[in-house]
Design an enzyme around this catalytic site. Structure first.
Site, PDB file in Angstrom:
ATOM      1  N   ASP A  79       3.928   0.594  12.077  1.00  0.00           N
ATOM      2  CA  ASP A  79       2.448  -0.328  11.664  1.00  0.00           C
ATOM      3  C   ASP A  79       2.216  -1.397  12.337  1.00  0.00           C
ATOM      4  OD1 ASP A  79       3.088   1.458   8.383  1.00  0.00           O
ATOM      5  OD2 ASP A  79       2.397   2.225  10.324  1.00  0.00           O
TER       6      ASP A  79
ATOM      7  N   LYS B 296       0.813  -1.073   0.071  1.00  0.00           N
ATOM      8  CA  LYS B 296      -0.142  -0.014  -0.014  1.00  0.00           C
ATOM      9  C   LYS B 296       0.844   1.232  -0.107  1.00  0.00           C
ATOM     10  CE  LYS B 296      -1.915   1.566   3.953  1.00  0.00           C
ATOM     11  NZ  LYS B 296      -1.478   2.974   4.377  1.00  0.00           N
TER      12      LYS B 296
ATOM     13  N   ARG C 137      -0.352  14.400  13.315  1.00  0.00           N
ATOM     14  CA  ARG C 137      -0.078  14.145  11.920  1.00  0.00           C
ATOM     15  C   ARG C 137      -0.068  15.383  11.191  1.00  0.00           C
ATOM     16  NH1 ARG C 137      -2.235   8.620   9.580  1.00  0.00           N
ATOM     17  NH2 ARG C 137      -0.200   8.860   8.403  1.00  0.00           N
TER      18      ARG C 137
ATOM     19  N   ARG D 190      -8.616  -0.606   4.033  1.00  0.00           N
ATOM     20  CA  ARG D 190      -7.998   0.531   3.424  1.00  0.00           C
ATOM     21  C   ARG D 190      -6.642  -0.218   3.325  1.00  0.00           C
ATOM     22  NH1 ARG D 190      -7.360   6.168   6.505  1.00  0.00           N
ATOM     23  NH2 ARG D 190      -6.081   6.154   4.846  1.00  0.00           N
TER      24      ARG D 190
HETATM   25  C1  EPZ Z   1       3.782   6.740   6.268  1.00  0.00           C
HETATM   26  O1  EPZ Z   1       3.104   7.953   6.880  1.00  0.00           O
HETATM   27  C2  EPZ Z   1       2.824   5.654   6.132  1.00  0.00           C
HETATM   28  N1  EPZ Z   1       1.817   5.994   5.229  1.00  0.00           N
HETATM   29  C3  EPZ Z   1       2.433   5.175   7.525  1.00  0.00           C
HETATM   30  O2  EPZ Z   1       1.578   3.974   7.217  1.00  0.00           O
HETATM   31  C4  EPZ Z   1       3.665   5.089   8.428  1.00  0.00           C
HETATM   32  O3  EPZ Z   1       2.880   4.533   9.664  1.00  0.00           O
HETATM   33  C5  EPZ Z   1       4.439   6.040   8.579  1.00  0.00           C
HETATM   34  O4  EPZ Z   1       4.943   6.402   7.401  1.00  0.00           O
HETATM   35  C6  EPZ Z   1       5.793   5.865   9.445  1.00  0.00           C
HETATM   36  O5  EPZ Z   1       6.376   4.681   8.690  1.00  0.00           O
HETATM   37  C7  EPZ Z   1       2.190   5.762   4.048  1.00  0.00           C
HETATM   38  O6  EPZ Z   1       3.268   5.608   3.554  1.00  0.00           O
HETATM   39  C8  EPZ Z   1       0.852   6.169   3.042  1.00  0.00           C
HETATM   40  P1  EPZ Z   1       5.678  10.170   8.689  1.00  0.00           P
HETATM   41  P2  EPZ Z   1       3.305   9.409   7.051  1.00  0.00           P
HETATM   42  O7  EPZ Z   1       5.538  11.202   7.892  1.00  0.00           O
HETATM   43  O8  EPZ Z   1       4.350   9.656   6.101  1.00  0.00           O
HETATM   44  C9  EPZ Z   1       5.573  13.374  12.121  1.00  0.00           C
HETATM   45  C10 EPZ Z   1      -0.157   2.630   7.483  1.00  0.00           C
HETATM   46  O9  EPZ Z   1      -0.819   2.084   8.574  1.00  0.00           O
HETATM   47  N2  EPZ Z   1       5.419  14.290  10.891  1.00  0.00           N
HETATM   48  O10 EPZ Z   1       6.951   9.344   8.634  1.00  0.00           O
HETATM   49  O11 EPZ Z   1       2.365  10.148   7.436  1.00  0.00           O
HETATM   50  C11 EPZ Z   1       4.317  12.542  12.019  1.00  0.00           C
HETATM   51  O12 EPZ Z   1       3.133  13.187  12.863  1.00  0.00           O
HETATM   52  C12 EPZ Z   1       0.243   4.124   7.606  1.00  0.00           C
HETATM   53  O13 EPZ Z   1      -0.020   1.934   6.491  1.00  0.00           O
HETATM   54  C13 EPZ Z   1       5.610  15.869  11.472  1.00  0.00           C
HETATM   55  O14 EPZ Z   1       5.600  16.068  12.476  1.00  0.00           O
HETATM   56  O15 EPZ Z   1       4.576   8.945   8.458  1.00  0.00           O
HETATM   57  C14 EPZ Z   1       4.827  11.528  12.977  1.00  0.00           C
HETATM   58  O16 EPZ Z   1       4.569  11.374  14.043  1.00  0.00           O
HETATM   59  C15 EPZ Z   1      -0.140   4.623   8.973  1.00  0.00           C
HETATM   60  N3  EPZ Z   1       5.485  16.561  10.357  1.00  0.00           N
HETATM   61  C16 EPZ Z   1       5.991  11.270  12.393  1.00  0.00           C
HETATM   62  O17 EPZ Z   1       6.413  12.376  11.871  1.00  0.00           O
HETATM   63  C17 EPZ Z   1       5.204  16.217   9.026  1.00  0.00           C
HETATM   64  O18 EPZ Z   1       5.512  17.266   8.245  1.00  0.00           O
HETATM   65  C18 EPZ Z   1       6.027  10.093  11.217  1.00  0.00           C
HETATM   66  O19 EPZ Z   1       5.369  10.533  10.235  1.00  0.00           O
HETATM   67  C19 EPZ Z   1       5.332  14.879   8.674  1.00  0.00           C
HETATM   68  C20 EPZ Z   1       5.212  14.074   9.845  1.00  0.00           C
END
Ligand code: EPZ
Length: 425
Positions: free
Chosen positions: A307, A22, A123, A399
């Site tokens: 995850d 995904k 997020r 999803r």
């Molecule tokens: C990706 O989400 C994945 N989704 C998530 O999978 C996964 O849990 C996550 O990466 C971590 O591996 C997809 O790839 C579609 P991040 P993403 O930006 O990109 C903070 C699933 O279950 N952050 O690495 O949203 C954020 O709040 C989903 O398949 C900021 O603060 O993850 C979080 O605490 C859930 N500011 C941390 O970083 C930003 O601008 C990690 O988020 C962006 C993120």
């Protein structure tokens, strides 16, 4: 409302093939927007999941032609014209935020609404926006929408405060047509980022370093269409590995990349599971009650993936001993704890730390998934519980899992999906 009915206590046995990732196909579909050639791109190993349905709807709303046969998506973005992501679709799926980089690079403008997605913490998207501004985009927020415009993006050095997966992908997509070179420092290193680099380079981009914390994108003038099959889903793979540990059994997983799961394999071996690679396939054997693990910390890749925190907690609820789980990636990702408690689990939560005191057995109950991976955790708990478990909230599960119940039934679990009207026994 659909529900899963699970009769626990059956061990798992047999072979299952794991579908495409995904979290690779979604950025891959965004990458196709960069193809100005008018050609048709074909994406393979596409999982039949709700997030892909939503992303296909969004691409169509922008003017792309998208057709889907089996596990193959054919996309043509020649007539791309609309730069505004439909608000309803945007609110359903946070991953749409990396469409910003692709649309800015292709059309010079984009409108999104503040992203929705799973209920796992605040997020924010500050790192995404900071990266796009560094490349020269102007950002305006008004009436709940975010508008980004730019005449031409210019390559630069970008230092991410946190190795955000989405922000890394967004900047990669935006930088493909930027003038000069862009270097992302403290980039995310997930396999899905490497997959995106490989796909973009096959389209004519010049990117290197994905999989490390420094990614360099040399701007080019034009990309062309591509045929690309995405990597297998390492989170689905890990979920099925954990199902075998939770229920007991001996299963084989095909179509997987064991190297993507080293932290998971190491942790599951600590519970006493026997895991070995058999020519590209993963064999998981668990015959005893799992042992507790001292401390499990979720971390960016290659650490233990956030995850799989909910699924691993599900199996640790019956472990022999007490485990400590620390969720370092998201600020509130324990939505599964209350429902596990309804099944007899003994879990105390303090901020980002959950202490799981293993109990000899769980009992079946009616439970409701609060987010995608919480749903998977409740299914795993149902496999291990005495009696019948009913899992509701399947729209979350759908999803990210093509058919978790189908895979588990194929391995011998007693699990079926009922639509709302029919009451479980
Ligand atoms: C990706 O989400 C994945 N989704 C998530 O999978 C996964 O849990 C996550 O990466 C971590 O591996 C997809 O790839 C579609 P991040 P993403 O930006 O990109 C903070 C699933 O279950 N952050 O690495 O949203 C954020 O709040 C989903 O398949 C900021 O603060 O993850 C979080 O605490 C859930 N500011 C941390 O970083 C930003 O601008 C990690 O988020 C962006 C993120």
């Amino acid at each position: 409302m659909e529900k899963l009915v699970i009769k626990g206590g059956r061990s798992l046995d047999g072979t299952v093939r794991v579908n495409g990732a995904k979290n690779a196909i979604l950025p891959g579909m965004a990458a196709v927007l960069l193809d100005k050639s008018g050609g048709e791109s074909v994406l393979g190993n596409v999982p039949r999941i709700r997030d892909v349905v939503l992303m296909a709807e969004i691409l169509r709303s922008l003017g792309a032609k998208v057709s889907w046969e089996g596990s193959q998506l054919t996309i043509n973005t020649r007539d791309l014209s609309n730069y505004a992501i439909p608000e309803q679709l945007m609110l359903e799926m946070r991953s749409t935020v990396f469409l910003m980089g692709a649309l800015l690079a292709r059309l010079g403008q984009v409108r999104i609404s503040h992203p929705g997605g799973c209920a796992i913490g605040t997020r924010p998207i500050d790192l995404h926006l900071k990266g796009l501004v560094a490349l020269g985009a102007q950002i305006r927020e008004q009436h709940g929408f975010i508008y980004a415009t730019c005449r031409r993006l210019a390559g630069t050095d970008i230092h991410l405060d946190y190795p955000s997966v989405g922000a890394t992908e967004n900047i990669m997509l935006a930088a493909v047509y930027a003038s000069g070179a862009t270097v992302i420092h403290n980039a995310a290193k997930e396999p899905e980022i490497v997959d995106l680099q490989n796909m973009l380079n096959a389209m004519g981009a010049r990117i290197r370093g994905a999989g490390t914390d420094q990614i360099r994108i040399q701007g080019v003038k034009q990309l062309h269409s591509v045929e690309h099959a995405v990597i297998p889903d390492r989170i689905v793979t890990g979920t099925l590995m954990m199902a075998a540990v939770a229920a007991g059994g001996d299963i084989l997983l095909e179509g997987v990349v064991p190297a993507h799961l080293e932290a998971v394999t190491a942790k599951l071996r600590e519970t006493g599971a026997q895991i070995r690679e058999e020519n590209g396939r993963l064999r998981i054997k668990a015959t005893e009650r799992p042992r507790a693990v001292d401390t499990l910390r979720t971390l960016p890749y290659p650490g233990f993936p956030t995850d799989l925190q909910a699924p691993v907690m599900a199996l640790l609820t019956r472990a022999d001993g007490t485990s400590v789980i620390i969720e370092n990636v998201f600020d509130s990702r324990f939505n599964h704890v209350n429902d596990l408690r309804r099944m007899g689990a003994q879990i105390t939560v303090d901020g980002r730390t959950a202490v799981v005191k293993g109990v000899p057995s769980l009992t079946g109950a009616v439970v409701t998934a609060q987010d995608l991976r919480a749903g998977a955790a409740l299914v795993l708990a149902g496999l291990a519980a005495h009696g019948e478990t009913v899992v509701e909230g399947l729209h979350h599960l759908d999803r990210g899992y093509e058919s978790l119940e189908g895979d588990l039934a194929q391995l011998g679990a007693e699990i079926k999906r009922l639509d709302g009207e029919v009451e479980p026994s």
